[in-house]
Scaffold this active site. Sequence first.
Site, PDB file in Angstrom:
ATOM      1  N   TYR A  10       0.854  -1.195   0.000  1.00  0.00           N
ATOM      2  CA  TYR A  10       0.000   0.000   0.000  1.00  0.00           C
ATOM      3  C   TYR A  10       0.888   1.243   0.000  1.00  0.00           C
ATOM      4  O   TYR A  10       1.867   1.316   0.737  1.00  0.00           O
ATOM      5  CB  TYR A  10      -0.893   0.024   1.252  1.00  0.00           C
ATOM      6  CG  TYR A  10      -1.677   1.311   1.356  1.00  0.00           C
ATOM      7  CD1 TYR A  10      -2.959   1.419   0.834  1.00  0.00           C
ATOM      8  CD2 TYR A  10      -1.101   2.457   1.936  1.00  0.00           C
ATOM      9  CE1 TYR A  10      -3.655   2.614   0.894  1.00  0.00           C
ATOM     10  CE2 TYR A  10      -1.799   3.658   1.993  1.00  0.00           C
ATOM     11  CZ  TYR A  10      -3.073   3.728   1.465  1.00  0.00           C
ATOM     12  OH  TYR A  10      -3.751   4.908   1.512  1.00  0.00           O
ATOM     13  N   GLU A  58      -3.779   7.458  -3.957  1.00  0.00           N
ATOM     14  CA  GLU A  58      -3.522   6.162  -3.329  1.00  0.00           C
ATOM     15  C   GLU A  58      -3.286   5.070  -4.362  1.00  0.00           C
ATOM     16  O   GLU A  58      -4.008   4.992  -5.350  1.00  0.00           O
ATOM     17  CB  GLU A  58      -4.765   5.826  -2.481  1.00  0.00           C
ATOM     18  CG  GLU A  58      -4.697   4.566  -1.697  1.00  0.00           C
ATOM     19  CD  GLU A  58      -6.004   4.322  -0.931  1.00  0.00           C
ATOM     20  OE1 GLU A  58      -6.084   4.710   0.233  1.00  0.00           O
ATOM     21  OE2 GLU A  58      -6.939   3.739  -1.513  1.00  0.00           O
TER      22      GLU A  58
END
Length: 381
Positions: free
Chosen positions: A101, A189
Site C-alpha cells: 500500500y 492512493e
Amino acid sequence: MKLHEYQSKQLFADHGVPIPRGRMALNAQEAKSIAEELSGRVVIKSQVLVGGRGKAGGIRLVNSPEEAEEVATQLLSMRIKGLPVRRLLVDEAAEIQTEIYLGVTNDRTMRCPVMIASSEGGVEIEEVARTQPEKIVRVWIDPLLGIRSYQARFLASSIELQRKHWREFNKIAQGLYHTFMNSDATLAEINPLVITGDGRLLALDGKMVLDDNALFRHIELAEMRDIDAEEPAEREARKYGLSYVKLDGDIGCMVNGAGLAMATMDVIKLYDGAPANFLDIGGGAGAEKVAAALSIILKDPSVKAVLFNIFGGITRCDEVARGVLSALKECDTDVPMIVRLVGTNEEEGRQLLAEADMVTATSLADAAQKAVALAKENSSR
Ligand code: GDP
Ligand code: MN
C-alpha cells in the site's frame, strides 16, 4: 470529487509511475478489441467510485478476447454497492508476487502532507489500521522541500522491501507525491502497488480524491467528472449547494453548519444511534434549500427518523420551519421527525412546526435520544 481508477492511474503515469498497459471501455465490444490488442491474459475492472470492487465481484481475470467480451457484458449489467457499472478498464493482467500500500493525504494535525506505506497492500488501509496498526508507516512531507529520497528509503526499509526495489520505489513515491500536489488532491492512493513475478513494481489500482474548492484551477481535471457515476443524492445536493455525505445509519440529519453537523452525529452515536448522513444546509439557508435537503434525506429508504438540529444565527428558524412544511407538503411520508430549533425567531419556528405534528426538543441530548428511540420503534414496526 473522486476520479475513476483509470483516470487516477493515467495521472500517476504522467508523473512517471509505472502502470499496466490498458484502456477504458464503454461496452463489451470495446473490451473485446482492447483484449485483442493486449493479447493474452487481461483483467477487466468495473469503474465505479467505491472501493472493495474485488470482493464485490467487479474485478475479473480472463484468458481470451471472447471471454473478455462475455465478462464485460456481465459486469456492465452489475451494480456495485448500489452504483451501476458503466465503464470498464481492460488492463494487461499482472502476475502478483507482493501487494503493497502507498498513499498520500493531508495530515490536518501536522498541517502537511503525509505519505503512508504498508506491507499489507490489497486490503483497505482502514482495515489494516484497525487490525495491524504496527504495519503502517508514515512520513510527513515539508511542502517546500517535497518528499526527500531518505524519506522514501525509510518507508521502503520499514515495509521490508528488498533493497533492489528501493530506487524504483523512490521514483514511484516521488511520482505519487507530485500527482497529489499538482492536482490539489486530498488523497492519492495506490493499493495495491505490486511486485510482479519478474520483479517490477507496478501500480495496479489507483484512487484519487480532488479538492472541489481547487477545481477552478484544474479545468482539465474538472472535466473528468463522471456525473453519472456519483451517488445520485450527492449530485442532487451539490445542485442546491448542500454538503451531503451518505452514511450507513438510519437517522437522517438536517443541520446548519459543518461543526454542528459533526456534533449532532457524535451525540447520536453517544446514544447508540447511527446517522444516515452528514448534511450541512449552510448558513442563511432559505426555505427552498431546506425543502431540497429534506427530500434528499427522505429518498434514502434506510432513514427511519429525521433529526433537525438548527441553530438560528444568520439562518432564521421560521424560514427553516417554512422550508420543512413546504417539503412535507410535497413528499408524503410517515417517517417520524424530531426538531431542535434555537436562535433567531425560534418561537415562530416552533409554532409553525407544532402544527405539523413534529416532536420538538430543547437540548441536543434530548433531541438525539428521541431520534434514536423513534428510529428503533419505526424500524421494528
Ligand atoms: P478494489 O478491490 O476496488 O480495491 O480493486 P483492485 O484494483 O485493488 O483489485 C482488487 C484485487 O484484485 C487486487 O488486490 C488484486 O489482488 C486483484 N487484481 C487486480 N488486478 C490484477 C491483475 O492484473 N492480476 C492479478 N492476478 N490480480 C489482480
Ligand atoms: Mn484496491
